[in-house]
Design a protein around this motif. Sequence first.
Motif, short mmCIF file in Angstrom:
data_model
loop_
_atom_site.label_atom_id
_atom_site.label_comp_id
_atom_site.label_asym_id
_atom_site.label_seq_id
_atom_site.Cartn_x
_atom_site.Cartn_y
_atom_site.Cartn_z
N CYS A 88 0.85 -1.21 0.00
CA CYS A 88 0.00 0.00 0.00
C CYS A 88 0.88 1.25 0.00
CB CYS A 88 -0.92 -0.01 1.22
SG CYS A 88 -2.14 -1.34 1.20
N TYR A 89 1.95 1.21 0.81
CA TYR A 89 2.87 2.35 0.84
C TYR A 89 3.56 2.53 -0.50
CZ TYR A 89 7.06 5.06 1.68
OH TYR A 89 8.06 5.99 1.58
N ALA A 90 3.99 1.41 -1.11
CA ALA A 90 4.67 1.48 -2.41
C ALA A 90 3.75 2.10 -3.46
CB ALA A 90 5.11 0.09 -2.85
N LEU A 91 2.48 1.69 -3.44
CA LEU A 91 1.51 2.28 -4.38
C LEU A 91 1.40 3.78 -4.17
CD1 LEU A 91 -1.43 -0.28 -4.53
CD2 LEU A 91 -0.20 0.68 -6.48
N TYR A 92 1.23 4.17 -2.90
CA TYR A 92 1.11 5.61 -2.60
C TYR A 92 2.36 6.37 -3.03
CZ TYR A 92 1.66 9.83 0.18
OH TYR A 92 1.92 11.12 0.57
N PHE A 93 3.53 5.81 -2.71
CA PHE A 93 4.78 6.51 -3.01
C PHE A 93 4.95 6.72 -4.51
CE2 PHE A 93 9.20 6.47 -4.28
CZ PHE A 93 9.73 7.48 -3.51
N PHE A 94 4.84 5.65 -5.30
CA PHE A 94 5.13 5.76 -6.72
C PHE A 94 4.06 6.52 -7.48
CE2 PHE A 94 8.12 2.38 -5.70
CZ PHE A 94 9.22 2.77 -6.45
N VAL A 95 2.81 6.40 -7.06
CA VAL A 95 1.76 7.16 -7.73
C VAL A 95 1.90 8.64 -7.42
CG1 VAL A 95 -0.73 7.57 -7.86
CG2 VAL A 95 0.14 5.23 -7.84
N SER A 96 2.11 8.99 -6.14
CA SER A 96 2.29 10.40 -5.77
C SER A 96 3.57 10.96 -6.40
CB SER A 96 2.33 10.56 -4.25
OG SER A 96 3.42 9.85 -3.70
N ASN A 97 4.62 10.14 -6.45
CA ASN A 97 5.87 10.56 -7.08
C ASN A 97 5.66 10.85 -8.57
OD1 ASN A 97 8.96 10.72 -6.64
ND2 ASN A 97 8.76 9.48 -8.48
N PHE A 98 4.82 10.03 -9.21
CA PHE A 98 4.51 10.23 -10.62
C PHE A 98 3.84 11.58 -10.85
CE2 PHE A 98 1.11 9.65 -13.89
CZ PHE A 98 1.94 9.70 -15.01
N PHE A 99 2.89 11.94 -9.99
CA PHE A 99 2.21 13.23 -10.14
C PHE A 99 3.14 14.40 -9.84
CE2 PHE A 99 -1.61 10.53 -9.69
CZ PHE A 99 -2.28 10.94 -10.83
N HIS A 100 4.09 14.18 -8.90
CA HIS A 100 5.10 15.22 -8.64
C HIS A 100 5.95 15.45 -9.89
CE1 HIS A 100 4.47 16.28 -4.50
NE2 HIS A 100 4.51 15.03 -4.10
N LEU A 101 6.31 14.36 -10.57
CA LEU A 101 7.11 14.47 -11.79
C LEU A 101 6.36 15.23 -12.88
CD1 LEU A 101 8.77 10.93 -12.03
CD2 LEU A 101 9.96 13.12 -11.81
N ILE A 102 5.05 15.09 -12.91
CA ILE A 102 4.24 15.79 -13.91
C ILE A 102 4.08 17.26 -13.56
CG2 ILE A 102 1.95 15.96 -14.95
CD1 ILE A 102 1.69 12.95 -14.71
N ILE A 103 3.72 17.51 -12.28
CA ILE A 103 3.37 18.88 -11.85
C ILE A 103 4.62 19.72 -11.58
CG2 ILE A 103 2.19 20.24 -10.09
CD1 ILE A 103 0.33 17.76 -9.71
N ASP A 104 5.54 19.17 -10.79
CA ASP A 104 6.73 19.94 -10.39
C ASP A 104 7.93 19.02 -10.31
OD1 ASP A 104 8.38 21.97 -9.50
OD2 ASP A 104 7.79 21.74 -7.40
N PRO A 105 8.51 18.61 -11.44
CA PRO A 105 9.61 17.63 -11.44
C PRO A 105 10.85 18.15 -10.73
CG PRO A 105 9.33 18.60 -13.63
CD PRO A 105 8.17 19.07 -12.81
N GLN A 106 11.34 17.35 -9.79
CA GLN A 106 12.56 17.66 -9.06
C GLN A 106 13.50 16.46 -9.15
OE1 GLN A 106 13.21 20.63 -7.67
NE2 GLN A 106 11.20 21.40 -8.27
N PRO A 107 14.82 16.67 -9.05
CA PRO A 107 15.77 15.56 -9.16
C PRO A 107 15.50 14.43 -8.17
CG PRO A 107 16.93 17.64 -9.29
CD PRO A 107 15.50 17.98 -8.94
N GLU A 108 15.01 14.79 -6.94
CA GLU A 108 14.78 13.74 -5.95
C GLU A 108 13.61 12.83 -6.32
OE1 GLU A 108 13.22 17.69 -4.15
OE2 GLU A 108 14.92 16.98 -5.34
N ASN A 109 12.79 13.24 -7.30
CA ASN A 109 11.67 12.40 -7.75
C ASN A 109 12.04 11.52 -8.93
OD1 ASN A 109 9.93 15.35 -7.12
ND2 ASN A 109 9.58 13.52 -5.93
N ALA A 110 13.24 11.69 -9.45
CA ALA A 110 13.63 10.96 -10.66
C ALA A 110 13.78 9.47 -10.40
CB ALA A 110 14.93 11.52 -11.22
N ILE A 111 13.35 8.67 -11.37
CA ILE A 111 13.51 7.21 -11.33
C ILE A 111 14.28 6.80 -12.57
CG2 ILE A 111 12.33 4.98 -11.39
CD1 ILE A 111 10.02 6.26 -9.93
N MET A 112 15.47 6.26 -12.35
CA MET A 112 16.32 5.87 -13.47
C MET A 112 16.84 4.46 -13.23
SD MET A 112 16.49 8.47 -15.59
CE MET A 112 18.02 8.49 -16.51
#
Length: 708
Positions: A88-112
């Motif tokens: 449940c936490y993983a879902l919340y983290f990656f989904v919220s991180n995805f929206f952060h990347l769309i709205i306000d992308p920051q290096p700490e949100n990057a997934i490589m």
Amino acid sequence: MGFDILGFIVEVIRNPLFIISIVFWAIAFVLVKFLGKKKENASIFFPFLALFRFRFFNKLFKKIAQKNRKLWRAWWNIGVIVSFLLMCYALYFFVSNFFHLIIDPQPENAIMPLIPGVTISLPQFQVLILPILLTMTVHEFSHAIAAENDDVNVKSAGIMGAGLFFIILYGAFVEVDEFQLYSRTFSSKTRLRVAAAGVWTNVVWAGLAFLLISSFPQIMNLSYESASFQVTAVVPAQMGGFNEENLEVGDIVYKINGTTVDSNNAASLTDILSNRTALQVSAEDVLLLTCYNAENRSFYDKEVVLGFRPFIGFDYQFYNNTAINITSINPSLNGGNNEGLIPVNTIITKIGNNTLNNASGITLENILIQKKPNYKLNLTSNTNEIYEINVNYFPAAPGAHVFHDIYTGLNLSKVDNFSLNVTNVFKNVTESGNNEGNIPEKVIIKKINGISLNLTEYSFKEFVKTFINPEVGDILIFTDNEGQNYSINTSEIPVIPVFIGLTSETYWIPKNGIGRLFGGLFPIELYTFLYYTFLIMFSLAIFNLLPTTIFDGGRLVKEIINLIFGTKDYNLNARKRLHYEYSEKDQRQHLMTQGIHHVIGVRELIPLNDEENKKDINLEDESTFELRELEYQPHDTSTDGFIDTIEIKSYKDLKNKSLIEVEIEYEQDLKEPIKKKVYKSISWAIGIILLASLAISTIKFNKTLFWL
């Protein structure tokens, strides 16, 4: 300039990872040769993958799992609960991180992805190899022990290496009998325990690593006096150093003026030089360093001189032996202290009254350290033009010289002559900021203290000095383009007060035989291992819990969906036809279908157009082939009361790769279509989010490392 193919090849061959890969593949092929007739124990897919299976592991897993079976089962049950919560936490983290990347992308949100030499440096990857191997091994072995604990067969286990050109992965693998696991013999509880076992063990190991990290100083203090430092390089006088003749590489500093150097007790070298300890220092002080000799366990003294580190806000390179070329100048809005005072590409031949001569040690750095900072200095060009520049103390925080003689912890950029953009707000704790939380980044500033910005005839510093002239401690009022006001603190410019001129690494001073046995660098290596073990164990556990097909989270959610929709609605007499290619080496064929209670018939499909070409067969059109009934024997290899394998008896007339059709009667789960639809929807949604996150990260931050 063309691509240097030869140079590239030489670099590849000299790369340590390439050498490791050559050794690995050499060993792999030797093992295959050595195994001889037991080639089923080795699989080589050069240069991608090598697998080596050992029966020893199967016996080991069974032996471990059979001891304290009830305790093991309770342990894996806890793992199911923890894994579900973390999913449940993983879902919340990656989904919220995805929206952060769309709205306000920051290096700490990057997934490589973790690609050695591309997204991560080879030296850093070499540090990660051991934690990665440990993570993979305990993960896979946990799946095996959980399976054997519930009497699910482990088909094979062993070690593997994977990579292209470079071996980038070593580790263990386990092949659980998936067909048996999903048979009626075992319940959803068994499948959940097996699926969650790997992640659960990774989480436990991550927790242990975290506890060891948290108590690391206390544990190390059992065998070590303090976390001091060892000199790894000394800045020469020609480059602005003060202690080229006073220190040597390898000196291990134990005390400074009687104060024990110990980074674990807020007494590191930086703490001491920044006057954060009882020992107060200043430029031109002479310090007594008590050094430790690791060979004979004795101590000796050395004296060093403290100097100062000047800041001139521009970069340069040697033009020739008697001149330097100004290559770039830091903008004043980003903290530069000499923008506009000297142009880029100016060739400087004289500093003050000194003519530059690199061979004789008359360098810019050497001249700058002759006088305490916060003064003016004349630079003379090769065309005899004189430029007066500022020489200040080196700032302890980025953007220190944005404002005139005060510090706000902000970097700005010019939008136009009448507005500025706040590009950085430095963090108060980690970046010596003083306005974190007072103003957000990307705010457009139009006024300061009610005075409209007008940079038509003034630089920003000139504008501030002329119209505002703030002093340390003043509160500045920034007004944005919507009329909102922000209160900005001012303080003295934070500087690095002294400069000792060395680079170092942590060295723990041993206090007993154990410490001396392992050496002073061992705690650093151990801490690094624990740190990356924690990061990799936990982060990959979270990643692996995402509910998509290729991860353990997919197995968990699949079983949860199965429980939600039920497992009792069956068509007991459903029919279908299965097809496979006949193999002369093995007349037995696993049908990979659950719930088969009757085999209606087994036939060979013979093409009518070309007996050698089975591609001519259209399974939907019986006119393209003829059927030949075969003798067969059904088997229940899983011992669950259902047929899962057929054995061809009349195989003498069959050719290798002949197309075989098996018509079966089985128990069909009527809710299987809706279960698959729900599962695929969840899996595809998560997959799309991951791929989209990767795409955005690649576009926005193509040099950012894999998220850990």
